[in-house]
Structure formats: structure tokens, C-alpha cells
Design a protein around this motif. Structure first.
Motif, PDB file in Angstrom:
ATOM      1  N   GLY A  35      36.729 -17.776  23.679  1.00  0.00           N
ATOM      2  CA  GLY A  35      37.847 -18.691  23.445  1.00  0.00           C
ATOM      3  C   GLY A  35      37.445 -20.119  23.109  1.00  0.00           C
ATOM      4  N   CYS A  36      36.188 -20.299  22.720  1.00  0.00           N
ATOM      5  CA  CYS A  36      35.759 -21.624  22.256  1.00  0.00           C
ATOM      6  C   CYS A  36      36.308 -21.795  20.836  1.00  0.00           C
ATOM      7  N   GLN A  37      36.986 -22.923  20.577  1.00  0.00           N
ATOM      8  CA  GLN A  37      37.700 -23.067  19.310  1.00  0.00           C
ATOM      9  C   GLN A  37      36.831 -23.480  18.130  1.00  0.00           C
ATOM     10  N   GLU A  38      35.832 -24.342  18.395  1.00  0.00           N
ATOM     11  CA  GLU A  38      35.086 -24.908  17.266  1.00  0.00           C
ATOM     12  C   GLU A  38      33.585 -24.838  17.504  1.00  0.00           C
ATOM     13  N   ALA A  39      32.822 -25.001  16.436  1.00  0.00           N
ATOM     14  CA  ALA A  39      31.371 -24.946  16.562  1.00  0.00           C
ATOM     15  C   ALA A  39      30.691 -25.744  15.461  1.00  0.00           C
ATOM     16  N   GLN A  40      29.438 -26.041  15.749  1.00  0.00           N
ATOM     17  CA  GLN A  40      28.622 -26.857  14.858  1.00  0.00           C
ATOM     18  C   GLN A  40      27.188 -26.378  15.060  1.00  0.00           C
ATOM     19  N   GLY A  41      26.422 -26.254  13.994  1.00  0.00           N
ATOM     20  CA  GLY A  41      25.031 -25.823  14.169  1.00  0.00           C
ATOM     21  C   GLY A  41      24.435 -25.298  12.880  1.00  0.00           C
ATOM     22  N   TYR A  42      23.123 -25.031  12.936  1.00  0.00           N
ATOM     23  CA  TYR A  42      22.382 -24.615  11.753  1.00  0.00           C
ATOM     24  C   TYR A  42      22.928 -23.326  11.145  1.00  0.00           C
ATOM     25  N   LEU A  43      23.580 -22.476  11.954  1.00  0.00           N
ATOM     26  CA  LEU A  43      24.167 -21.243  11.424  1.00  0.00           C
ATOM     27  C   LEU A  43      25.142 -21.569  10.285  1.00  0.00           C
ATOM     28  N   PHE A  44      25.874 -22.653  10.420  1.00  0.00           N
ATOM     29  CA  PHE A  44      26.874 -23.033   9.425  1.00  0.00           C
ATOM     30  C   PHE A  44      26.279 -24.003   8.407  1.00  0.00           C
ATOM     31  N   ALA A  45      25.673 -25.067   8.888  1.00  0.00           N
ATOM     32  CA  ALA A  45      25.057 -26.052   7.999  1.00  0.00           C
ATOM     33  C   ALA A  45      24.221 -27.044   8.789  1.00  0.00           C
ATOM     34  N   ARG A  46      23.169 -27.549   8.164  1.00  0.00           N
ATOM     35  CA  ARG A  46      22.357 -28.617   8.744  1.00  0.00           C
ATOM     36  C   ARG A  46      23.016 -29.954   8.407  1.00  0.00           C
ATOM     37  N   PRO A  47      22.656 -31.000   9.139  1.00  0.00           N
ATOM     38  CA  PRO A  47      23.139 -32.330   8.737  1.00  0.00           C
ATOM     39  C   PRO A  47      22.652 -32.621   7.321  1.00  0.00           C
ATOM     40  N   MET A  48      23.514 -33.223   6.492  1.00  0.00           N
ATOM     41  CA  MET A  48      23.173 -33.432   5.073  1.00  0.00           C
ATOM     42  C   MET A  48      23.725 -34.765   4.574  1.00  0.00           C
ATOM     43  N   PRO A  49      23.142 -35.277   3.468  1.00  0.00           N
ATOM     44  CA  PRO A  49      23.659 -36.524   2.893  1.00  0.00           C
ATOM     45  C   PRO A  49      25.086 -36.312   2.382  1.00  0.00           C
ATOM     46  N   ILE A  50      25.802 -37.426   2.216  1.00  0.00           N
ATOM     47  CA  ILE A  50      27.236 -37.338   1.907  1.00  0.00           C
ATOM     48  C   ILE A  50      27.527 -36.582   0.609  1.00  0.00           C
ATOM     49  N   ARG A  51      26.712 -36.803  -0.444  1.00  0.00           N
ATOM     50  CA  ARG A  51      26.964 -36.115  -1.727  1.00  0.00           C
ATOM     51  C   ARG A  51      26.930 -34.605  -1.529  1.00  0.00           C
ATOM     52  N   GLN A  52      25.924 -34.190  -0.746  1.00  0.00           N
ATOM     53  CA  GLN A  52      25.751 -32.766  -0.486  1.00  0.00           C
ATOM     54  C   GLN A  52      26.928 -32.221   0.320  1.00  0.00           C
ATOM     55  N   LEU A  53      27.416 -33.031   1.263  1.00  0.00           N
ATOM     56  CA  LEU A  53      28.563 -32.597   2.062  1.00  0.00           C
ATOM     57  C   LEU A  53      29.789 -32.395   1.169  1.00  0.00           C
ATOM     58  N   GLU A  54      29.949 -33.297   0.202  1.00  0.00           N
ATOM     59  CA  GLU A  54      31.091 -33.178  -0.718  1.00  0.00           C
ATOM     60  C   GLU A  54      31.036 -31.846  -1.465  1.00  0.00           C
ATOM     61  N   ASP A  55      29.852 -31.492  -1.962  1.00  0.00           N
ATOM     62  CA  ASP A  55      29.682 -30.212  -2.675  1.00  0.00           C
ATOM     63  C   ASP A  55      29.897 -29.036  -1.727  1.00  0.00           C
ATOM     64  N   TRP A  56      29.310 -29.163  -0.539  1.00  0.00           N
ATOM     65  CA  TRP A  56      29.403 -28.091   0.465  1.00  0.00           C
ATOM     66  C   TRP A  56      30.867 -27.827   0.820  1.00  0.00           C
ATOM     67  N   MET A  57      31.630 -28.901   0.979  1.00  0.00           N
ATOM     68  CA  MET A  57      33.052 -28.792   1.323  1.00  0.00           C
ATOM     69  C   MET A  57      33.824 -28.101   0.210  1.00  0.00           C
ATOM     70  N   ALA A  58      33.569 -28.550  -1.025  1.00  0.00           N
ATOM     71  CA  ALA A  58      34.267 -27.968  -2.174  1.00  0.00           C
ATOM     72  C   ALA A  58      34.014 -26.460  -2.232  1.00  0.00           C
ATOM     73  N   GLU A  59      32.765 -26.080  -1.993  1.00  0.00           N
ATOM     74  CA  GLU A  59      32.389 -24.670  -2.029  1.00  0.00           C
ATOM     75  C   GLU A  59      33.022 -23.889  -0.881  1.00  0.00           C
ATOM     76  N   ALA A  60      32.980 -24.495   0.316  1.00  0.00           N
ATOM     77  CA  ALA A  60      33.539 -23.835   1.505  1.00  0.00           C
ATOM     78  C   ALA A  60      35.030 -23.558   1.319  1.00  0.00           C
ATOM     79  N   ILE A  61      35.742 -24.525   0.708  1.00  0.00           N
ATOM     80  CA  ILE A  61      37.173 -24.364   0.493  1.00  0.00           C
ATOM     81  C   ILE A  61      37.413 -23.283  -0.572  1.00  0.00           C
ATOM     82  N   ALA A  62      36.636 -23.372  -1.657  1.00  0.00           N
ATOM     83  CA  ALA A  62      36.807 -22.435  -2.774  1.00  0.00           C
ATOM     84  C   ALA A  62      36.570 -20.987  -2.339  1.00  0.00           C
ATOM     85  N   SER A  63      35.540 -20.810  -1.487  1.00  0.00           N
ATOM     86  CA  SER A  63      35.193 -19.445  -1.086  1.00  0.00           C
ATOM     87  C   SER A  63      36.031 -18.974   0.107  1.00  0.00           C
ATOM     88  N   GLY A  64      36.975 -19.824   0.547  1.00  0.00           N
ATOM     89  CA  GLY A  64      37.878 -19.461   1.646  1.00  0.00           C
ATOM     90  C   GLY A  64      37.105 -19.353   2.948  1.00  0.00           C
TER      91      GLY A  64
END
Ligand code: C2E
Ligand code: MG
Ligand code: MG
Ligand code: MG
Length: 281
Positions: A252-281
Motif C-alpha cells: 500500500g505504498c503509493q509512490e516510489a523513486q529509484g534507479y528502477l525507474f530513473a537515475r537523477p538526470m539533467p533538466i533537458r534529459q528529464l524533459e525528454d524522459w517525461m515526454a516519453e513516459a507520457i507518450a508510452s502511457g
């Protein structure tokens, strides 16, 4: 007289300080220089809603690359910044820069995206902290509800009434509060109730013990149960394996963060990562 004692004093101090202390002083000098020269940057690590698998926010993490191209881990330089007081202007820079990036992400269409920002106790204790926070929110034109401050639980050990009042003031602005590295400190359950926070971040030490066969996995489970009892949202940090993700989701833990999902990244990369994550549902 000064002349007579001057040299002896200097060598006395340089011997007494020892190698490690001199290294720390040198690192602090380099850190100040890097900060002035705008050589510090932020990396962003996505935070995921476990049920839907969607990114709901990101944590801003400070990064320092020296002129020699060496990356110094924040665990080494943040304590120096705290001891020297540099954390106050540095922490303000982190807050402002993270809010500017949040503004940009909102403009790119990621409405409701949350930005989690680490705040040191030395910074939080400053009398000017709340006015500074308000100023940054106004300057960056971000919604307070999209900003979350991460504090470690040892904050609860000091001047509990003053801390409680300040936290209440911050939450009245609409800014959320998370307790970072939860479970590693000493805060009692009653303190947790009094503090009135929004989110608990389960320390990665407890996440790493999480294997279905491991009896130690009980600790993370206890924290999640406690969080539910107190009406808090739980986020697990340091999630590295699929087995850990499944365990957390089941308990029942609602949220998570970690290397399984993504490593910390520069902002440009995060923008691309987000666009992709949304597109792929
Ligand atoms: P934290 O706030 O608990 O941040 C989480 C740390 O775990 C980060 O280390 C992150 O890179 C790392 N991490 C994330 N996912 C994983 C994973 O799956 N496995 C493992 N093993 N590690 C993971 P980082 O970036 O080295 O930061 C260390 C600490 O430095 C932070 O711990 C935080 O306490 C402090 N820090 C970082 N940036 C700031 C800042 O801007 N201000 C302040 N006051 N402290 C900061
Ligand atoms: Mg944190
Ligand atoms: Mg943490
Ligand atoms: Mg940590």
C-alpha cells in the motif's frame, strides 16, 4: 609581538588541524568558488505513482563538478556548507533554480507536476526562511501546491514548538512537507502527529531489505502502516528492483523513486524522459 608569535602560531595550527581538517577547509574554499562561478547544478530524479506507473514529480539533487571534472557527492559537501553557513545562500539558489525548472515543466504541459526540494535544518532555522520561500514562489510564478520541502526527521528533535509553528506557516502557503530518510532518526510517533506533514519518505535502507523472503521486510511494512494511520502519503526511496516495487505496491505504498525507474538526470534529459513516459502511457 604579533611578529614574534606569528610564525610559531601558524605552524602550531597547521599541525594541530591535521590533514583531514585542512582538506575540508580546502574543499569549502573550492565549493564557495564553484558556487560563485555558477559551477553547481541540479539533477532531477522522477517520482512515480506506483498504481499507475506515471511520473508525478521529481526530486532536485545538488551536483558539483570540479574544474578537474571530478563529481563530488553531496554527502561530502553539504555538511561543509551547513557548518559554514554557506547553505543559506546555496539553499536559496537550489530552491529558486528548482522552481524555475518546475515553471518550465508546467509550461511544457506537465500540469500538477510536483518538485521536491531538500532543505537543511541550518537553512530552515533561519528567521528569513519563510519570507524567502514566499518570494521565490512569487518570482517563479509556480503554484505552492506543486512544491514540496524535504526535511530529515532529526528536525523534530530540536525546539519542537518553534518547528511546528514554522511548518504550519509553510503549509498555510500551500507548500507540502515530506520527512526524508524516515525511520533512520529518533522521532517518536507523537512527534510525528504534532508535526503535521504530508508525506513520509521511507529510507532506502528499509527498501533494500525488502525481499519477499526476507523477514526484515517488516520495517518498511510498519512504516507504511504507520503512514496510513496518520493519513500520510508514503514514498519509497532507492527502489532498484522489480521485486521491491511489487512488495511496496502490495503493502500500500503509493509512490516510489529509484534507479528502477530513473537515475537523477539533467533538466533537458528529464524533459525528454517525461515526454516519453507520457507518450508510452
Ligand atoms: P536524499 O535526499 O535522501 O536523496 C536521495 C539520494 O539517493 C540521492 O543521492 C539519490 O541520487 C540517491 N538514489 C536515488 N535512487 C537511488 C537508488 O535506486 N539506489 C541508490 N543506492 N541510491 C539512489 P545524492 O544525490 O548523492 O544525494 C545525497 C544526499 O545529499 C541527499 O539524500 C540529500 O540529503 C543531500 N542533498 C542533495 N541535494 C541537496 C540540496 O539541494 N540541499 C540539501 N540540503 N541537501 C541535499
Ligand atoms: Mg531528499
Ligand atoms: Mg532521502
Ligand atoms: Mg537519503
Amino acid at each position: 609581538q604579533g611578529k614574534r608569535f606569528g610564525r610559531g602560531k601558524a605552524s602550531y595550527f597547521s599541525d594541530a588541524l591535521g590533514h583531514a581538517a585542512r582538506e575540508r577547509m580546502r574543499m569549502l574554499t573550492d565549493l564557495r568558488a564553484a558556487f560563485s562561478a555558477e559551477r553547481l547544478s541540479l539533477a532531477f530524479q522522477p517520482q512515480i505513482d506506483l498504481a499507475s506507473g506515471r511520473p508525478v514529480g521529481a526530486e532536485a539533487l545538488l551536483r558539483w563538478e570540479t574544474d578537474e571534472g571530478q563529481w563530488i557527492p553531496p554527502d561530502q559537501f553539504i555538511p561543509l556548507a551547513e557548518q559554514s553557513g554557506l547553505i543559506v545562500p546555496l539553499g536559496e539558489w537550489v530552491l529558486r533554480t528548482a522552481c524555475q525548472q518546475l515553471r518550465r515543466l508546467t509550461e511544457l504541459g506537465h500540469a500538477g507536476f510536483r518538485m521536491a526540494i531538500n532543505v537543511s535544518h541550518a537553512q530552515f532555522r533561519e528567521p528569513g526562511f519563510v519570507p524567502m520561500l514566499e518570494r521565490v514562489l512569487a518570482d517563479c510564478q509556480v503554484a505552492a501546491a506543486q512544491v514540496e520541502l524535504e526535511l530529515t526527521e532529526s528536525i523534530a528533535m530540536e525546539q519542537i514548538d518553534a518547528i511546528t509553528a514554522k511548518l504550519a506557516e509553510i503549509r498555510r502557503l500551500g507548500v507540502a512537507i515530506a520527512i526524508d530518510d524516515f525511520g533512520t532518526g529518533y522521532s517518536s510517533l507523537s512527534v510525528l502527529r504534532q508535526l503535521k506533514v504530508d508525506r513520509l519518505k521511507i529510507d532506502r535502507a528499509f527498501v533494500h531489505e525488502l525481499e519477499p523472503s526476507n523477514p526484515e521486510s517488516g520495517i518498511a511494512q510498519l512504516i507504511v502502516a504507520l503512514g496510513h494511520q496518520c493519513n500520510l502519503i508514503m514514498i519509497a526511496e532507492g527502489v532498484e528492483t522489480e521485486a521491491q516495487r511489487r512488495c511496496l505496491l502490495t503493502m500500500g505504498c503509493q509512490e516510489a523513486q529509484g534507479y528502477l525507474f530513473a537515475r537523477p538526470m539533467p533538466i533537458r534529459q528529464l524533459e525528454d524522459w517525461m515526454a516519453e513516459a507520457i507518450a508510452s502511457g
